[in-house]
Design a protein around this motif. Structure first.
Motif, PDB file in Angstrom:
ATOM      1  N   LEU A  23       0.826  -1.208   0.000  1.00 19.12           N
ATOM      2  CA  LEU A  23       0.000   0.000   0.000  1.00 19.12           C
ATOM      3  C   LEU A  23       0.863   1.262   0.000  1.00 19.12           C
ATOM      4  N   GLU A  24       1.905   1.284   0.811  1.00 20.87           N
ATOM      5  CA  GLU A  24       2.769   2.453   0.859  1.00 20.87           C
ATOM      6  C   GLU A  24       3.432   2.714  -0.486  1.00 20.87           C
ATOM      7  N   LEU A  25       3.820   1.655  -1.173  1.00 19.54           N
ATOM      8  CA  LEU A  25       4.436   1.824  -2.492  1.00 19.54           C
ATOM      9  C   LEU A  25       3.432   2.368  -3.508  1.00 19.54           C
ATOM     10  N   LEU A  26       2.179   1.957  -3.401  1.00 16.68           N
ATOM     11  CA  LEU A  26       1.152   2.501  -4.296  1.00 16.68           C
ATOM     12  C   LEU A  26       1.006   4.009  -4.094  1.00 16.68           C
ATOM     13  N   PHE A  27       1.021   4.445  -2.839  1.00 15.13           N
ATOM     14  CA  PHE A  27       0.923   5.876  -2.561  1.00 15.13           C
ATOM     15  C   PHE A  27       2.163   6.615  -3.039  1.00 15.13           C
ATOM     16  N   ALA A  28       3.336   6.021  -2.887  1.00 16.49           N
ATOM     17  CA  ALA A  28       4.589   6.694  -3.226  1.00 16.49           C
ATOM     18  C   ALA A  28       4.805   6.816  -4.724  1.00 16.49           C
ATOM     19  N   GLU A  29       4.231   5.888  -5.500  1.00 18.86           N
ATOM     20  CA  GLU A  29       4.500   5.858  -6.943  1.00 18.86           C
ATOM     21  C   GLU A  29       3.726   6.913  -7.718  1.00 18.86           C
ATOM     22  N   ARG A  30       2.651   7.441  -7.177  1.00 22.24           N
ATOM     23  CA  ARG A  30       1.858   8.457  -7.879  1.00 22.24           C
ATOM     24  C   ARG A  30       1.635   9.662  -6.981  1.00 22.24           C
ATOM     25  N   ASN A  31       0.707  10.535  -7.379  1.00 20.55           N
ATOM     26  CA  ASN A  31       0.469  11.789  -6.656  1.00 20.55           C
ATOM     27  C   ASN A  31      -0.945  11.788  -6.070  1.00 20.55           C
ATOM     28  N   HIS A  32      -1.143  10.943  -5.065  1.00 20.28           N
ATOM     29  CA  HIS A  32      -2.465  10.827  -4.439  1.00 20.28           C
ATOM     30  C   HIS A  32      -2.652  11.948  -3.419  1.00 20.28           C
ATOM     31  N   VAL A  33      -3.519  12.878  -3.725  1.00 20.24           N
ATOM     32  CA  VAL A  33      -3.845  13.962  -2.800  1.00 20.24           C
ATOM     33  C   VAL A  33      -5.330  13.821  -2.473  1.00 20.24           C
ATOM     34  N   CYS A  34      -5.616  13.094  -1.403  1.00 23.05           N
ATOM     35  CA  CYS A  34      -6.997  12.725  -1.097  1.00 23.05           C
ATOM     36  C   CYS A  34      -7.899  13.931  -0.865  1.00 23.05           C
ATOM     37  N   ALA A  35      -7.345  14.996  -0.286  1.00 24.13           N
ATOM     38  CA  ALA A  35      -8.164  16.140   0.121  1.00 24.13           C
ATOM     39  C   ALA A  35      -8.874  16.816  -1.041  1.00 24.13           C
ATOM     40  N   LEU A  68      -8.641   2.444  -2.216  1.00 22.28           N
ATOM     41  CA  LEU A  68      -7.257   2.552  -1.762  1.00 22.28           C
ATOM     42  C   LEU A  68      -7.200   3.245  -0.405  1.00 22.28           C
ATOM     43  N   GLN A  69      -7.915   4.322  -0.291  1.00 23.55           N
ATOM     44  CA  GLN A  69      -7.980   5.073   0.962  1.00 23.55           C
ATOM     45  C   GLN A  69      -8.599   4.210   2.068  1.00 23.55           C
ATOM     46  N   GLY A  70      -9.653   3.498   1.737  1.00 27.55           N
ATOM     47  CA  GLY A  70     -10.331   2.660   2.714  1.00 27.55           C
ATOM     48  C   GLY A  70      -9.445   1.542   3.239  1.00 27.55           C
ATOM     49  N   LEU A  71      -8.680   0.910   2.346  1.00 26.24           N
ATOM     50  CA  LEU A  71      -7.777  -0.152   2.781  1.00 26.24           C
ATOM     51  C   LEU A  71      -6.642   0.400   3.627  1.00 26.24           C
ATOM     52  N   ALA A  72      -6.145   1.585   3.274  1.00 25.58           N
ATOM     53  CA  ALA A  72      -5.090   2.206   4.074  1.00 25.58           C
ATOM     54  C   ALA A  72      -5.567   2.425   5.507  1.00 25.58           C
ATOM     55  N   LYS A  73      -6.792   2.888   5.662  1.00 28.86           N
ATOM     56  CA  LYS A  73      -7.352   3.088   7.002  1.00 28.86           C
ATOM     57  C   LYS A  73      -7.492   1.755   7.726  1.00 28.86           C
ATOM     58  N   ARG A  74      -7.999   0.754   7.015  1.00 33.46           N
ATOM     59  CA  ARG A  74      -8.254  -0.547   7.649  1.00 33.46           C
ATOM     60  C   ARG A  74      -6.962  -1.249   8.059  1.00 33.46           C
ATOM     61  N   LEU A  75      -5.913  -1.080   7.257  1.00 39.09           N
ATOM     62  CA  LEU A  75      -4.645  -1.751   7.541  1.00 39.09           C
ATOM     63  C   LEU A  75      -3.692  -0.879   8.362  1.00 39.09           C
ATOM     64  N   GLY A  76      -4.132   0.302   8.735  1.00 40.98           N
ATOM     65  CA  GLY A  76      -3.338   1.141   9.615  1.00 40.98           C
ATOM     66  C   GLY A  76      -2.182   1.863   8.949  1.00 40.98           C
ATOM     67  N   VAL A  77      -2.313   2.142   7.665  1.00 36.86           N
ATOM     68  CA  VAL A  77      -1.260   2.881   6.957  1.00 36.86           C
ATOM     69  C   VAL A  77      -1.530   4.374   7.130  1.00 36.86           C
ATOM     70  N   THR A  78      -0.800   5.003   8.027  1.00 37.15           N
ATOM     71  CA  THR A  78      -0.997   6.424   8.313  1.00 37.15           C
ATOM     72  C   THR A  78       0.131   7.289   7.768  1.00 37.15           C
ATOM     73  N   ASN A  79       1.205   6.653   7.321  1.00 36.38           N
ATOM     74  CA  ASN A  79       2.318   7.404   6.740  1.00 36.38           C
ATOM     75  C   ASN A  79       3.033   6.506   5.732  1.00 36.38           C
ATOM     76  N   VAL A  80       3.828   7.116   4.881  1.00 35.33           N
ATOM     77  CA  VAL A  80       4.575   6.392   3.847  1.00 35.33           C
ATOM     78  C   VAL A  80       6.063   6.524   4.145  1.00 35.33           C
ATOM     79  N   ARG A  81       6.740   5.403   4.254  1.00 32.86           N
ATOM     80  CA  ARG A  81       8.154   5.406   4.631  1.00 32.86           C
ATOM     81  C   ARG A  81       9.097   5.507   3.439  1.00 32.86           C
ATOM     82  N   TYR A  82       8.539   5.522   2.230  1.00 31.71           N
ATOM     83  CA  TYR A  82       9.371   5.530   1.037  1.00 31.71           C
ATOM     84  C   TYR A  82       9.298   6.893   0.355  1.00 31.71           C
ATOM     85  N   PRO A  83      10.353   7.289  -0.334  1.00 31.47           N
ATOM     86  CA  PRO A  83      10.340   8.599  -1.005  1.00 31.47           C
ATOM     87  C   PRO A  83       9.309   8.639  -2.127  1.00 31.47           C
TER      88      PRO A  83
END
Length: 244
Positions: A90-102, A112-127
């Motif tokens: 999930l973190e790699l999916l966020f890092a590879e593109r320009n997801h600006v949920c707001a 994608l957003q829903g799974l991030a919440k469910r799996l506890g992805v609150t930050n991305v550790r990759y550039p």
């Protein structure tokens, strides 16, 4: 009648039809396995790798959507190892593109957003790669925003397998892969698009959306498409057409 087999999923003995995927068997018994590229009625491609599971006796993680059940199989769908790998995916999916949920029309309705919440992805550790990818506004009804595309190929498969138009395809390799319309035409120049909206409804994010929706307004419906796809696969005489 399909042959019935027995297997264990998370220690529970279940009975299911031979030939089913692990993902379908798990869902039929109310067991959650995350997935983004899978959609009922469409072929399975194992693109997102979020549905990986552990199978006893197998030395690697397997995608549940493309792995058929076997008699006597023992499957683990939830473990610390799986949660760790799914978070990485999930973190790699966020890092590879320009997801600006707001500022996304699908904010609040995004898979994608829903799974991030469910799996506890609150930050991305990759550039973040911040790729320069286009937004196609040339279609009179719909938009294509590559910034939000996760390359799940749902739109590709629904257009080919259900509508029969073959408008979409994935071009390139690795992080350079892009969704393209008819050999890199703009969507408005497409000669095969029927404007049915199936790709729009199938898209799990805001990458393909309908014009006229503001932020947090674009909810999507995959159930009608799944029912149509299932009927067509079963030999129904349903014909391609507009579903919206």
């Amino acid at each position: 009648m399909p042959q019935k087999i027995s297997l264990r999923i998370d220690g529970e003995l279940i009975h299911t039809a031979a030939g089913q995927s692990i993902l379908d068997a798990a869902k039929a018994h109310n067991k959650f396995i995350p997935s983004l590229c899978h959609m009922k009625g469409l072929s399975s491609v194992g693109a997102c790798r979020l549905c990986i599971v552990e199978v006893a006796g197998v030395g690697r993680l397997l995608p549940a959507c493309t792995t058929p059940v076997q008699d006597g199989m023992s499957v683990t769908t939830q473990s610390d190892k799986l949660r760790r790998y799914r978070r990485i995916a999930l973190e790699l999916l966020f890092a590879e593109r320009n997801h600006v949920c707001a500022v996304c029309v699908s904010n609040g309705f995004c898979e994608l957003q829903g799974l991030a919440k469910r799996l506890g992805v609150t930050n991305v550790r990759y550039p973040y790669t911040y790729p320069k990818v286009p937004i196609d506004l040339t279609h009179p009804r719909y938009t294509s925003d590559q910034n939000r595309c996760i390359l799940c190929s749902r739109c590709v498969r629904v257009c080919a397998e259900v509508e029969g138009a073959h408008v979409w395809e994935i071009s390139g390799r690795g992080v350079g892969s892009r969704l393209v319309c008819e050999l890199n035409r703009t969507w408005g120049e497409s000669t095969n698009c029927t404007s049915c909206g199936k790709c729009v409804q199938s898209c799990p994010t805001g990458a393909i959306a309908e014009k006229g929706f503001a932020v947090e307004e674009m909810s999507k419906r995959t159930d009608p498409i799944s029912r149509l796809a299932t009927l067509r696969a079963a030999g129904s005489d349903n014909k391609p057409g507009v579903i919206l």
